[in-house]
Design an enzyme around this catalytic site. Sequence first.
Site, PDB file in Angstrom:
ATOM      1  N   LYS A 181     -21.171 -21.781 -13.523  1.00 23.43           N
ATOM      2  CA  LYS A 181     -21.272 -22.770 -14.618  1.00 23.43           C
ATOM      3  C   LYS A 181     -22.073 -22.114 -15.735  1.00 23.43           C
ATOM      4  CE  LYS A 181     -23.355 -25.602 -16.633  1.00 23.43           C
ATOM      5  NZ  LYS A 181     -23.627 -25.518 -18.101  1.00 23.43           N
TER       6      LYS A 181
ATOM      7  N   CYS B  43     -36.155 -13.613 -22.152  1.00 24.24           N
ATOM      8  CA  CYS B  43     -37.175 -14.261 -21.321  1.00 24.24           C
ATOM      9  C   CYS B  43     -38.440 -13.408 -21.234  1.00 24.24           C
ATOM     10  CB  CYS B  43     -36.604 -14.540 -19.938  1.00 24.24           C
ATOM     11  SG  CYS B  43     -35.719 -13.126 -19.274  1.00 24.24           S
TER      12      CYS B  43
HETATM   13  P1  NAD Z   1     -31.507 -24.228 -19.905  1.00 19.79           P
HETATM   14  O1  NAD Z   1     -32.444 -24.373 -18.780  1.00 19.79           O
HETATM   15  O2  NAD Z   1     -31.500 -25.247 -20.972  1.00 19.79           O
HETATM   16  O3  NAD Z   1     -29.992 -24.157 -19.392  1.00 19.79           O
HETATM   17  C1  NAD Z   1     -29.570 -23.169 -18.491  1.00 19.79           C
HETATM   18  C2  NAD Z   1     -28.346 -23.652 -17.765  1.00 19.79           C
HETATM   19  O4  NAD Z   1     -28.668 -24.772 -16.953  1.00 19.79           O
HETATM   20  C3  NAD Z   1     -27.190 -24.097 -18.669  1.00 19.79           C
HETATM   21  O5  NAD Z   1     -25.987 -23.654 -18.090  1.00 19.79           O
HETATM   22  C4  NAD Z   1     -27.288 -25.611 -18.611  1.00 19.79           C
HETATM   23  O6  NAD Z   1     -26.083 -26.293 -18.854  1.00 19.79           O
HETATM   24  C5  NAD Z   1     -27.728 -25.811 -17.173  1.00 19.79           C
HETATM   25  N1  NAD Z   1     -28.398 -27.079 -16.886  1.00 19.79           N
HETATM   26  C6  NAD Z   1     -29.139 -27.851 -17.731  1.00 19.79           C
HETATM   27  N2  NAD Z   1     -29.631 -28.930 -17.049  1.00 19.79           N
HETATM   28  C7  NAD Z   1     -29.189 -28.823 -15.777  1.00 19.79           C
HETATM   29  C8  NAD Z   1     -29.374 -29.604 -14.594  1.00 19.79           C
HETATM   30  N3  NAD Z   1     -30.124 -30.720 -14.596  1.00 19.79           N
HETATM   31  N4  NAD Z   1     -28.792 -29.210 -13.449  1.00 19.79           N
HETATM   32  C9  NAD Z   1     -28.056 -28.061 -13.411  1.00 19.79           C
HETATM   33  N5  NAD Z   1     -27.840 -27.283 -14.501  1.00 19.79           N
HETATM   34  C10 NAD Z   1     -28.415 -27.647 -15.662  1.00 19.79           C
HETATM   35  O7  NAD Z   1     -31.790 -22.754 -20.464  1.00 19.79           O
HETATM   36  P2  NAD Z   1     -31.183 -22.097 -21.775  1.00 19.79           P
HETATM   37  O8  NAD Z   1     -31.796 -22.786 -22.947  1.00 19.79           O
HETATM   38  O9  NAD Z   1     -29.707 -22.019 -21.654  1.00 19.79           O
HETATM   39  O10 NAD Z   1     -31.733 -20.599 -21.654  1.00 19.79           O
HETATM   40  C11 NAD Z   1     -32.947 -20.200 -22.138  1.00 19.79           C
HETATM   41  C12 NAD Z   1     -33.964 -20.146 -21.008  1.00 19.79           C
HETATM   42  O11 NAD Z   1     -33.529 -19.228 -20.009  1.00 19.79           O
HETATM   43  C13 NAD Z   1     -35.312 -19.650 -21.449  1.00 19.79           C
HETATM   44  O12 NAD Z   1     -36.294 -20.471 -20.884  1.00 19.79           O
HETATM   45  C14 NAD Z   1     -35.378 -18.243 -20.868  1.00 19.79           C
HETATM   46  O13 NAD Z   1     -36.676 -17.779 -20.654  1.00 19.79           O
HETATM   47  C15 NAD Z   1     -34.616 -18.398 -19.613  1.00 19.79           C
HETATM   48  N6  NAD Z   1     -34.120 -17.099 -19.136  1.00 19.79           N
HETATM   49  C16 NAD Z   1     -34.707 -16.540 -18.040  1.00 19.79           C
HETATM   50  C17 NAD Z   1     -34.289 -15.304 -17.566  1.00 19.79           C
HETATM   51  C18 NAD Z   1     -34.891 -14.688 -16.334  1.00 19.79           C
HETATM   52  O14 NAD Z   1     -34.264 -13.809 -15.754  1.00 19.79           O
HETATM   53  N7  NAD Z   1     -36.058 -15.106 -15.887  1.00 19.79           N
HETATM   54  C19 NAD Z   1     -33.253 -14.631 -18.211  1.00 19.79           C
HETATM   55  C20 NAD Z   1     -32.680 -15.225 -19.327  1.00 19.79           C
HETATM   56  C21 NAD Z   1     -33.122 -16.474 -19.776  1.00 19.79           C
END
Ligand code: NAD
Length: 500
Positions: free
Chosen positions: A199, A307
């Site tokens: 997803k 991140c």
């Molecule tokens: P997000 O948490 O808003 O969304 C990530 C994914 O989760 C999306 O596909 C979204 O549709 C899905 N999602 C949202 N709510 C959900 C739920 N309740 N249940 C299941 N899925 C759900 O993150 P974002 O804004 O897309 O990405 C940015 C974030 O990702 C930043 O916080 C960044 O630090 C983090 N990130 C971390 C890493 C790592 O390896 N640690 C790498 C890249 C990005």
Amino acid sequence: MRIGAPDQAPGGVAPDVTAFLDAPQMLIGGQSCAGEAGSFDVFNPADGSVLAQVPEASEADVDRAVRAAAAAMQGPWAAMSGAARTGLMLKLADLIEENGEELAQIETLENGKSIMMSRLIEVMSSAEYIRYMAGYATKIRGETLDVSIAIPPGTQYTAFTRKEPVGVVAAITPWNFPLNMAVWKIAPALAAGCTVVLKPAEETPLTSLRLVELIREAGFPDGVVNVVTGGGAVGAALVAHPGVNKVTFTGSTDTGIKIGTRAMQDVKPVTLELGGKAPMVMFDDMDLSLLGPATGIGIFLNTGQTCCAGARLFIQRGIYDEAVSTLKGIVSSLPIGPGMDPANQINPLVSAKHQAHVTAAIERGIADGATPLLDLTAPSDGYFVAPQLFEGAAPSCALMQEEVFGPVAAITPFDTEDEVIAMANDVRYGLGASLWSKDINRVMRLVPKVQAGTVWVNSHNIPDQNMPFGGFKQSGLGREHGSTALDNFLETKAVCVAYS
Ligand code: NAD
């Protein structure tokens, strides 16, 4: 079309890309399909125009995808040898390269990032990642174990472990490195013999939709990889589905906590790669010529939407003025503009919503008393935000504690090692960090004191497939990359054999 192919349209969008954007489809059980819940718009961050309409999955679509993945666990895939899985994965890596320019352009158009980054990181490193993980498919092994069981007397025992695929994997990815993040999850899952329902983020689903077309073309059996598109509700339905055996998530800490909590209700294993607020600690004895890569890669790579971005710079007093002046000059010279022009290093943010979030974080930083050091302007079309550096942010303020995830960093002077380690660790996150010094004794003394899953020395924000990647504290649970990534998708079965 390969990256750098002679027929590559200079600066233009390739015809294959335009054709793909016309009608992107989900993939469930080997069949391309629309979404039962309709469709949603994906925007081009460079100008705010609608780029494509993408299927919106319903709960029934999610259910079909999980059932297809579960059925595939019982089909030809389950009988395939590790070597056969390696072969399919290598074919997929080749296909990614053969279609590299198309994938790179789709990525830049949906995410906004530099086409150079899309080519090098999203495409080339994804292909390399798949090749790396493909090798593990033939290296899965258990152990033989001496045991001391003494009952009933006269019976002998031998024991061994088997590593078995955990089953159906729900993989949920963020928007900042869409193709890369999908591959980081799919590749080790496939090497382990699992099946996947992916997803992708609703802002950037397009390269994942193109990726699964290539997975089908590579010859993976139907249902081994499926993709459903939509927002958080689609991800939530996937996590809660009883047919899912493992959840792997990359995204924000707040969403990760929700996903982890829900998964734990069913005691599903979870890997969480979450947010960060990385410190870059620069000592008086650092090589100041490294400030260029420290800025371009460490802080502003992907326009700060990484991140591990060095969002908090701690600079020792002896070089503080010189380093800040150099940093201001470097940042002021970074070209700002659409990612399709490879000269631009600061590109639009992913969405209007994220642009508003970053703008609000900058305004809040000023309201909280921090001093902005730059007065740059960004294009008014699209979702641009001009880079900003701050001084004087209080340790407890939002600028120092919360992820901005944009082209923004806060700079703080320090005097002693103890003082800076306390400040560097004073945050709920612990993903990446860096130490900048020519003194190996100092570096080795401080590495154990830094609370972060990765500590770079004289560099920052450079992952590698062979280096475990993940977070301390609220930056995550578990590690990706290396053999650890494979372990995330394997169950351990102990087998105890009695004989006389
Ligand atoms: P997000 O948490 O808003 O969304 C990530 C994914 O989760 C999306 O596909 C979204 O549709 C899905 N999602 C949202 N709510 C959900 C739920 N309740 N249940 C299941 N899925 C759900 O993150 P974002 O804004 O897309 O990405 C940015 C974030 O990702 C930043 O916080 C960044 O630090 C983090 N990130 C971390 C890493 C790592 O390896 N640690 C790498 C890249 C990005």
